[in-house]
Design a protein around this motif. Structure first.
Motif, PDB file in Angstrom:
ATOM      1  N   LEU A 238       0.815  -1.209   0.000  1.00 39.25           N
ATOM      2  CA  LEU A 238       0.000   0.000   0.000  1.00 39.25           C
ATOM      3  C   LEU A 238       0.853   1.266   0.000  1.00 39.25           C
ATOM      4  O   LEU A 238       0.335   2.357  -0.122  1.00 39.25           O
ATOM      5  CB  LEU A 238      -0.933   0.024   1.213  1.00 39.25           C
ATOM      6  CG  LEU A 238      -2.141  -0.899   1.167  1.00 39.25           C
ATOM      7  CD1 LEU A 238      -3.102  -0.564   2.294  1.00 39.25           C
ATOM      8  CD2 LEU A 238      -2.859  -0.829  -0.157  1.00 39.25           C
ATOM      9  N   ALA A 239       2.166   1.104   0.129  1.00 42.66           N
ATOM     10  CA  ALA A 239       3.040   2.277   0.082  1.00 42.66           C
ATOM     11  C   ALA A 239       3.518   2.546  -1.340  1.00 42.66           C
ATOM     12  O   ALA A 239       4.342   3.417  -1.564  1.00 42.66           O
ATOM     13  CB  ALA A 239       4.238   2.103   1.015  1.00 42.66           C
ATOM     14  N   HIS A 240       2.964   1.806  -2.299  1.00 41.47           N
ATOM     15  CA  HIS A 240       3.420   1.976  -3.672  1.00 41.47           C
ATOM     16  C   HIS A 240       3.169   3.398  -4.170  1.00 41.47           C
ATOM     17  O   HIS A 240       3.996   3.974  -4.879  1.00 41.47           O
ATOM     18  CB  HIS A 240       2.702   0.967  -4.575  1.00 41.47           C
ATOM     19  CG  HIS A 240       3.405   0.704  -5.866  1.00 41.47           C
ATOM     20  ND1 HIS A 240       4.570  -0.016  -5.942  1.00 41.47           N
ATOM     21  CD2 HIS A 240       3.113   1.078  -7.127  1.00 41.47           C
ATOM     22  CE1 HIS A 240       4.961  -0.070  -7.199  1.00 41.47           C
ATOM     23  NE2 HIS A 240       4.097   0.580  -7.939  1.00 41.47           N
ATOM     24  N   GLY A 241       2.027   3.957  -3.778  1.00 37.41           N
ATOM     25  CA  GLY A 241       1.726   5.328  -4.160  1.00 37.41           C
ATOM     26  C   GLY A 241       2.764   6.298  -3.617  1.00 37.41           C
ATOM     27  O   GLY A 241       3.119   7.280  -4.263  1.00 37.41           O
TER      28      GLY A 241
ATOM     29  N   SER B 141       3.273   4.102   4.425  1.00 36.31           N
ATOM     30  CA  SER B 141       2.814   5.186   3.573  1.00 36.31           C
ATOM     31  C   SER B 141       2.524   6.440   4.407  1.00 36.31           C
ATOM     32  O   SER B 141       2.846   7.549   3.984  1.00 36.31           O
ATOM     33  CB  SER B 141       1.606   4.741   2.742  1.00 36.31           C
ATOM     34  OG  SER B 141       0.408   5.156   3.324  1.00 36.31           O
ATOM     35  N   LEU B 142       1.953   6.246   5.602  1.00 39.62           N
ATOM     36  CA  LEU B 142       1.746   7.392   6.503  1.00 39.62           C
ATOM     37  C   LEU B 142       3.066   8.078   6.815  1.00 39.62           C
ATOM     38  O   LEU B 142       3.201   9.298   6.751  1.00 39.62           O
ATOM     39  CB  LEU B 142       1.161   6.919   7.837  1.00 39.62           C
ATOM     40  CG  LEU B 142      -0.301   6.607   7.935  1.00 39.62           C
ATOM     41  CD1 LEU B 142      -0.639   6.213   9.369  1.00 39.62           C
ATOM     42  CD2 LEU B 142      -1.088   7.839   7.550  1.00 39.62           C
ATOM     43  N   LEU B 143       4.035   7.230   7.134  1.00 42.47           N
ATOM     44  CA  LEU B 143       5.358   7.707   7.537  1.00 42.47           C
ATOM     45  C   LEU B 143       6.007   8.507   6.407  1.00 42.47           C
ATOM     46  O   LEU B 143       6.557   9.587   6.630  1.00 42.47           O
ATOM     47  CB  LEU B 143       6.207   6.476   7.864  1.00 42.47           C
ATOM     48  CG  LEU B 143       7.315   6.618   8.862  1.00 42.47           C
ATOM     49  CD1 LEU B 143       6.734   6.852  10.236  1.00 42.47           C
ATOM     50  CD2 LEU B 143       8.153   5.355   8.876  1.00 42.47           C
ATOM     51  N   LEU B 144       5.921   7.967   5.195  1.00 42.57           N
ATOM     52  CA  LEU B 144       6.576   8.627   4.069  1.00 42.57           C
ATOM     53  C   LEU B 144       5.905   9.961   3.749  1.00 42.57           C
ATOM     54  O   LEU B 144       6.581  10.961   3.512  1.00 42.57           O
ATOM     55  CB  LEU B 144       6.538   7.722   2.835  1.00 42.57           C
ATOM     56  CG  LEU B 144       7.451   6.506   2.918  1.00 42.57           C
ATOM     57  CD1 LEU B 144       7.294   5.625   1.687  1.00 42.57           C
ATOM     58  CD2 LEU B 144       8.897   6.951   3.064  1.00 42.57           C
TER      59      LEU B 144
ATOM     60  N   TYR C 195      -3.304   7.637  -7.706  1.00 46.22           N
ATOM     61  CA  TYR C 195      -2.849   6.653  -8.674  1.00 46.22           C
ATOM     62  C   TYR C 195      -2.890   5.238  -8.121  1.00 46.22           C
ATOM     63  O   TYR C 195      -3.104   4.278  -8.861  1.00 46.22           O
ATOM     64  CB  TYR C 195      -1.415   6.957  -9.112  1.00 46.22           C
ATOM     65  CG  TYR C 195      -1.313   8.147 -10.024  1.00 46.22           C
ATOM     66  CD1 TYR C 195      -1.748   8.060 -11.344  1.00 46.22           C
ATOM     67  CD2 TYR C 195      -0.795   9.353  -9.579  1.00 46.22           C
ATOM     68  CE1 TYR C 195      -1.667   9.147 -12.194  1.00 46.22           C
ATOM     69  CE2 TYR C 195      -0.701  10.439 -10.428  1.00 46.22           C
ATOM     70  CZ  TYR C 195      -1.136  10.337 -11.729  1.00 46.22           C
ATOM     71  OH  TYR C 195      -1.053  11.411 -12.570  1.00 46.22           O
ATOM     72  N   LEU C 196      -2.638   5.131  -6.829  1.00 45.17           N
ATOM     73  CA  LEU C 196      -2.561   3.795  -6.234  1.00 45.17           C
ATOM     74  C   LEU C 196      -3.880   3.047  -6.413  1.00 45.17           C
ATOM     75  O   LEU C 196      -3.898   1.870  -6.766  1.00 45.17           O
ATOM     76  CB  LEU C 196      -2.232   3.904  -4.743  1.00 45.17           C
ATOM     77  CG  LEU C 196      -2.212   2.551  -4.036  1.00 45.17           C
ATOM     78  CD1 LEU C 196      -0.984   1.762  -4.447  1.00 45.17           C
ATOM     79  CD2 LEU C 196      -2.246   2.683  -2.529  1.00 45.17           C
ATOM     80  N   VAL C 197      -4.973   3.765  -6.172  1.00 43.46           N
ATOM     81  CA  VAL C 197      -6.262   3.079  -6.176  1.00 43.46           C
ATOM     82  C   VAL C 197      -6.584   2.482  -7.553  1.00 43.46           C
ATOM     83  O   VAL C 197      -6.844   1.287  -7.657  1.00 43.46           O
ATOM     84  CB  VAL C 197      -7.362   4.021  -5.654  1.00 43.46           C
ATOM     85  CG1 VAL C 197      -8.713   3.374  -5.787  1.00 43.46           C
ATOM     86  CG2 VAL C 197      -7.090   4.376  -4.201  1.00 43.46           C
TER      87      VAL C 197
END
Lengths: 287, 234, 356, 392
Positions: free
Chosen positions: A37-40, A101-104, A218-220
């Motif tokens: 889920l961090a791909h975005g 993803s939150l962290l990034l 984009y991720l979705v």
């Protein structure tokens, strides 16, 4: 109505961007069974790499090369520090990468601020196609996407490492028992998937406004693309990205963006439910 | 005589929280063809899976050719020289025969592949067919050739005769015998098929209750049906 | 196993009991703002419990649990605002609660049938589909003018004790606090009782080995659908409890954002125990409301990091791990005494824990 | 800043301790309130609209230091307590509730988004706390407690639409985000366009998070519209303008950018997004002494490169209005504040502004401007425009 050529170009352009993004996601999911889920946010890191280079006075093209390298390296570190510890726990990979993803996002806010940034158009010319001007950079994106997808396919279908990787997708344990170093392959896969996201981020950066939340948009659709396409196959994201991208684009062209999003989501849910393996997918081995 | 090629020392392993192997110890000598027999569920496949690193060793030690492979990942076990032919063959159904063979050794050259195909000529005939399109017997031959192409020092097979017509079982047996003789390869064969065992093996161990119950020379097996009754009959 | 499970339960109940006593006595000393903060957090705690039930006990990682919370909140609002077509005169809080339980349960029933019947969706697929459903439902509510579009519905009345919107309004901090606590305890007890029942045991079996349970003759799809609906009903109740205090409902309560938040609370608190999940929700909220201004921008960084670490190393969650530690300590002490009561609960590595 | 932090920390430590030990005396907030007038600011500092939160904060900070530098209000210092609402309605309500209950603030200011404001409405009504809302919005937020210091649709559109019609042509296309502010903006715009004798070629909305606007851009192009009224705030808006530029739309249409702020300018890049028309209550480049002095003061405080948009000024105005109102009332309490703000005229960096006695919306000067070079250049002083607040 716009000319058919323009509509086709626009739709293919969007589908190819989605494909570039979905490819990395599909490789990571297919080979490692990790839902990233961090791909975005990897995508975002790629775009911000280009931004950093632009801020330092470097050319866009340098950014285009640096982004996949930087994000690939970052992916390698993440694999070692986080992902490695949650293998075999598919649901937990969702959670861990979501935390990531939150962290990034927040790190980018701290470093670059919450606001929007802009990447200058590297090619501002337009090309005449069937009598209508079309931005050259969009054609360039389509070329890059085709090139990368082709290269990825050649890698998976024409090299022995690619063969080994496909072997891991098909039957991870057996491949390991034949001496395929799955640990290294995991590192390589995650890093490659991240690098592809980084490249995609760099490529789309001039088209959009850069902000820390750009990944989700984009991720979705990319996710829906690989789920619709199916999981256990490298071909699947192509079908999925084409399906999702073209559907969304055409629905937005002939109806409205609001309906486009709803139609894509609902269709995707139906496809995932009725054909859990995806349109092209096969039943995966449960290992 | 060399040191044993494989040493299992007090191994316990199993699925989830239950233990299938309990304090199992076993040594295999270099060049030996060892049969492993026992009723269903005594831990024969578990033993091979544990050896291959597919199951976690809860206690005990596993040494192969002087390397400590206790809880080593599967690929390290394979790289150390163990070839594995699992139950159900597990060939890659979408890969061609040639690709399946390459999976056995990514560095295989053409003559390695040729040599593997020499062992089972049917593979050469259908080299471009996919693994999934082969018959059970052909798949078994492919799986063995695939394991052999990595030039293992130890070949382990899990019921290679299962569901295969007798003529091919015999052919496989002959090939194993031949490979063991020519290359001095050590073989561990989990098997229920008495013909196969007597055809190939030097020695047979019987598993019961998660450990080795007894060990006899294969030749002795035919003469002592009592043994078979004790460990095999239900 | 059963014995260890029992002793495990006991520590959990003990902790729940102690917490309940503390919460019951709290109004004696605490300020009214703390009480009103807490009564809001009770609705989150109940919401977290519903997810812990669905995810931790039934193995259904629902990434769209807020859909049911939101549906409950909307149902309550529509009733008490007198917006239900045909029965505009019916504005009873009690009817609102009934609707807030029934509507999400029904929605989950339909969704569950669609998702689980025949070769149903499993694990990650279920998660992703529920995520997509959350997006869709949020989108629909944003575009639905009748329920106020993006801005939602305002001025939703508080709990009114009378039968049809008349009588005493529950608005003062202390009565509201006890009312919220009562609803939390009620919902919690229903879930806890279900989990301990035979039916709950069967659910646990479905969660850990669906195929095996199926082959024993259980209609696993039916079990999962029912569990999903019960989780949804409780989430809806939490939504209703939320809206009578907040006075508004909007699509932000129904979508991905809140679904993700509740996931963090439950993961940090502990997915395997109701009380841990509830405590997690309250704890995260209390910390966030008081520390986010201290840490500023780094608060989210901290929360994200903590979340990852807890997923990697503490799948029981922070509170869950603490309760578990207490449990082991108690077991050890009992063992040290004269009557050994079976071996201490074994320590599991994260992967084994989830594998179960 | 440090003092706020420490106070917060003590408060939070007390909260945790209180939660755990149920300790009986939590009088810290009460202690801290002696001699200080507190205003709570519920603003987004994360979650997407941080830029607006930060702009608002600039104005509030300046107002605080000016008020306190001038001796405070009726001898008391003023303090603004900032709370991050994460751009989320639910969090806004939580923050508002604890500001009112725990910190006992006199008034609230913020938030940015309409849905957050609507969410807070029942709370501030029940707790009878004034809300100083200083963001442009769709109108209709009318109650005793709410005071609006920024524009409503007619203030932005009344002069902008005729100007665009004169400048570019009489066919309008309207495109915006799919929520209430753009919808109301376009309703107002539609009637203005029609009363001016123009035509509406199309009205269209898009959900948040869309990254590819080519289909919409094509359709606007096809429509032959000369003017695009554009109401898509934030990053999505920037993405749209970029793509519109690439696909050649900006050559065909003149954009009327609704809800514009100078914060956008940096994101478009040099020489991009030119000739976009806006109507704003304040512009950084406004060449009046009051406006320039205001920009200077903000920059002296926050750095020479910060954009100073109308959000900075309206939030500044809001807090200055509190000072004027309390001094007029001669008392510090919520009711006095609300009573005395009605009909009050305050002086602002752009001249006097009058708070409506009934509708609580502000009549103030507006300016017509367009993007040019790297900035916004003011075209015309539109004079003061009376808000049509939409109160029934």
């Amino acid at each position: 109505m716009s000319s058919v050529a323009t509509i086709v170009l626009d739709a293919s352009n969007y589908a190819l961007i989605l494909l570039l993004i979905a490819l990395g996601l599909a490789i990571i999911f297919g080979l490692m069974n990790v839902i990233n889920l961090a791909h975005g946010e990897f995508l975002m890191l790629g775009a911000y790499t280009v931004l950093s280079i632009q801020m330092a006075g470097g050319p866009f093209w340098l950014g285009l090369i640096a982004a996949p390298l930087a994000v690939g390296l970052f992916g390698l570190v993440i694999e070692e520090v986080v992902i490695r510890r949650v293998y075999h726990r598919v649901l937990d990979t969702i959670l861990a990468t979501w935390g990531l993803s939150l962290l990034l996002k927040q790190s980018i806010v701290l470093v670059f601020g919450p606001g929007s940034h802009s990447i200058e158009d590297p090619i501002s010319a337009s090309v005449m196609i069937f009598g209508a001007p079309y931005p050259a950079y969009r054609l360039f994106i389509m070329a890059i996407s085709l090139l990368v997808v082709t290269a990825t396919f050649l890698f998976f279908f024409k090299t022995r490492i690619g063969l080994a990787a496909r072997g891991v997708i098909a039957n991870r344990n057996m491949a390991a028992c034949l001496g395929i170093n799955t640990r290294n392959l995991d590192r390589m896969t995650f890093s490659l998937g991240a690098a592809l996201a980084g490249l995609a981020g760099a490529v789309i950066a001039p088209l959009i406004s850069l902000d820390p939340h750009l990944g989700l948009g984009y991720l979705v659709p990319a996710f829906l693309a690989i789920l619709v396409g199916g999981l256990g196959s490298i071909m699947a994201p192509v079908v999925g990205a084409a399906g999702v991208g073209v559907t969304e684009n055409l629905a937005a062209t002939f109806l409205s963006p609001v309906y486009a999003q709803l139609i894509v989501f609902i269709t995707a849910v139906l496809v995932i439910r009725l054909a859990p393996g995806g349109l092209l997918g096969k039943k995966r081995r449960q290992t | 005589m060399d040191k044993p090629v494989l040493e299992l020392d007090g191994i316990s392993a199993g699925y989830g929280t239950g233990l299938v192997l309990q304090d199992l110890s076993l040594t295999v000598d270099r060049g030996e063809v060892l049969g492993i027999m026992g009723r269903n569920g005594v831990g024969k496949s578990t033993l091979l899976k544990t050896l291959m690193g597919l199951l976690k060793v809860r206690s005990g030690r596993l040494t192969f050719s002087g390397h400590d492979l206790t809880n080593a990942p599967s690929y390290r076990v394979a790289a150390a020289g163990v070839g594995y032919v699992p139950q159900g063959r597990e060939v890659f159904p979408d890969f061609t025969i040639r690709q399946n063979l390459i999976m056995g050794n990514l560095k295989a050259r053409n003559d390695d592949i040729d040599a593997a195909m020499d062992l089972f000529p049917v593979l050469r005939e259908r080299a471009r067919a996919t693994g999934g399109s082969l018959s059970g017997g052909q798949q078994q031959q492919l799986a063995i050739a695939r394991a052999l192409i990595g030039r293992p020092a130890l070949l382990v097979l899990d019921e290679p005769s299962e569901g295969i017509q007798p003529s091919i079982v015999r052919e496989i047996g002959t090939t194993l015998k031949q490979v063991s003789a020519e290359k001095g390869m050590t073989i561990m064969l989990v098997e229920q098929n008495m013909d196969m065992i007597t055809q190939c093996c030097d020695r047979v161990v019987f598993l019961e209750g998660g450990r080795i119950a007894t060990s006899v020379p294969a030749a002795q097996l035919l003469e002592s049906p009592a043994l078979l009754n004790k460990y095999m009959a239900f | 196993m059963i014995r260890t499970a029992l002793s495990h339960m006991k520590t959990e109940s003990l902790v729940a009991g102690i917490l309940l006593v503390v919460l019951l006595l709290l109004p004696l000393g605490a300020s009214s703002w703390l009480l009103s903060d807490l009564s809001i957090y009770f609705s989150y705690a109940l919401f977290a419990a519903s997810l812990a039930f669905v995810w931790g006990h039934c193995g259904l990682l629902c990434l769209g649990q807020a859909v049911f919370f939101g549906l409950g909140a909307y149902a309550m609002s529509l009733v008490t605002l007198g917006m239900v077509p045909g029965v505009e005169g019916m504005v009873s809080t009690w009817l609102g609660f009934a609707a807030a339980i029934a509507v999400p349960a029904l929605a989950a029933q339909l969704l569950g049938r669609f998702l689980f019947h025949a070769q149903g969706l499993q694990g990650a697929f279920f998660g992703i589909v529920t995520l997509a459903v959350a997006f869709i439902v949020e989108r629909l509510f944003i575009n639905w003018d009748f329920v106020g579009g993006l801005n939602g519905l305002m001025n939703v009345p508080p709990i009114v004790l009378g039968l049809n919107g008349d009588g005493y309004e529950l608005w003062e901090a202390v009565p509201l606090y006890y009312a919220a606590l009562f609803v939390l305890v009620l919902g919690f007890s229903v879930l806890a009782a279900l989990m301990r029942s035979r039916w709950g045991l069967a659910l646990k079996a479905v969660a850990s080995h669906e195929m095996r349970t199926k082959s024993l003759g259980y209609d696993t799809a039916h079990y999962k659908t029912t569990a999903f609906s019960i989780g949804a009903a409780i989430a809806g109740l939490a939504g209703a409890l939320f809206v009578v205090q907040f006075g508004f409902v909007s699509p932000s309560l129904i979508g991905f954002g809140l679904s993700a938040e509740v996931l963090i609370w439950v993961a940090l608190g502990g997915r395997g125990m109701l009380v841990a999940a509830c405590a997690g929700a309250i704890l995260v909220r209390v910390l966030e409301s008081n520390l986010s201004s201290v840490f500023g921008d780094t608060w989210l960084l901290l929360l994200g990091g903590l979340f990852i670490v807890s997923v990697m190393f503490l799948p029981r969650g922070l509170v869950g791990e603490a309760i578990h530690g207490l449990d082991r300590w108690r077991a050890k002490r009992r063992k040290g005494g004269s009557t050994p009561r079976g071996k201490a609960v074994e320590r599991l590595s994260p992967s084994e824990y989830t594998a179960r | 800043m440090t003092s706020i932090t420490r106070r917060k920390f003590l408060g939070s430590a007390a909260a945790v301790a209180g939660g755990i030990a149920a300790s009986s005396s939590l009088s810290l907030p009460a202690l801290a309130s002696g001699g200080t007038i507190k205003v709570g600011a519920v603003l987004p500092f994360s979650g997407g609209l941080e830029l607006y939160g930060n702009q608002a904060r600039l104005g509030l900070d300046l107002a605080v230091s000016e008020i306190n530098g001038g001796g405070g209000i009726l001898g008391e210092k003023i303090e603004v307590l900032y709370e991050d609402n994460k751009t989320d309605p639910k969090t806004s309500v939580e923050r508002a509730t604890s500001l009112i209950r725990r910190d006992e603030v006199l008034a609230l200011t913020g938030p940015i988004t309409s849905n957050a404001r609507d969410a807070m409405a029942p709370t501030i009504k029940r707790m009878k706390t004034p809300l100083l809302y200083a963001t442009n919005y769709e109108g209709g937020a009318c109650s005793r407690e709410v005071f609006c210091f920024n524009t409503v649709p007619n203030q932005e559109l009344e002069k902008l639409v005729p100007a665009l019609k004169k400048e570019a042509g009489d066919s309008f296309y309207m495109f915006g985000a799919d929520y209430v502010w753009p919808q109301k903006m376009f309703e107002t715009a539609k009637s203005l366009v029609e009363s001016e004798g123009g035509t509406v070629a199309g009205v269209e909305f898009t959900p948040w998070g869309v990254k590819e606007f080519a289909p919409v851009i094509r359709r606007i192009k096809e429509s032959g519209a000369k003017v695009l009224l554009f109401a898509l705030p934030g990053a999505d808006g920037i993405t749209f303008i970029k793509q519109a530029e690439d696909l050649g739309l900006l050559e065909d249409v003149t954009v009327g950018f609704l809800g514009f702020a100078e914060t956008y300018l940096g994101a478009f890049g040099e020489g991009k997004a030119q000739n976009m028309w806006v109507a704003v209550p304040f512009a950084e480049s406004l060449q009046t002494p009051g406006a320039q002095k205001f920009v200077q003061k903000i920059r002296a405080q926050a750095g020479s490169d910060v954009p100073v948009s109308h959000y900075v000024m309206t939030h500044y105005n809001a807090l200055m209005a509190v000072k004027d109102a309390l001094e007029k009332a001669g008392a510090v309490d919520k009711d006095a504040l609300m009573d005395s703000m009605q009909g009050l005229t305050i002086s602002t960096p752009t001249g006097p502004a009058e708070i409506g006695a009934v509708d609580h919306h502000v009549t103030m000067n507006m300016y017509l401007a367009k993007t040019e070079g790297a900035g916004l250049s003011v075209v015309e002083d539109l004079g003061s425009i009376v808000p049509e607040a939409g109160c029934s």
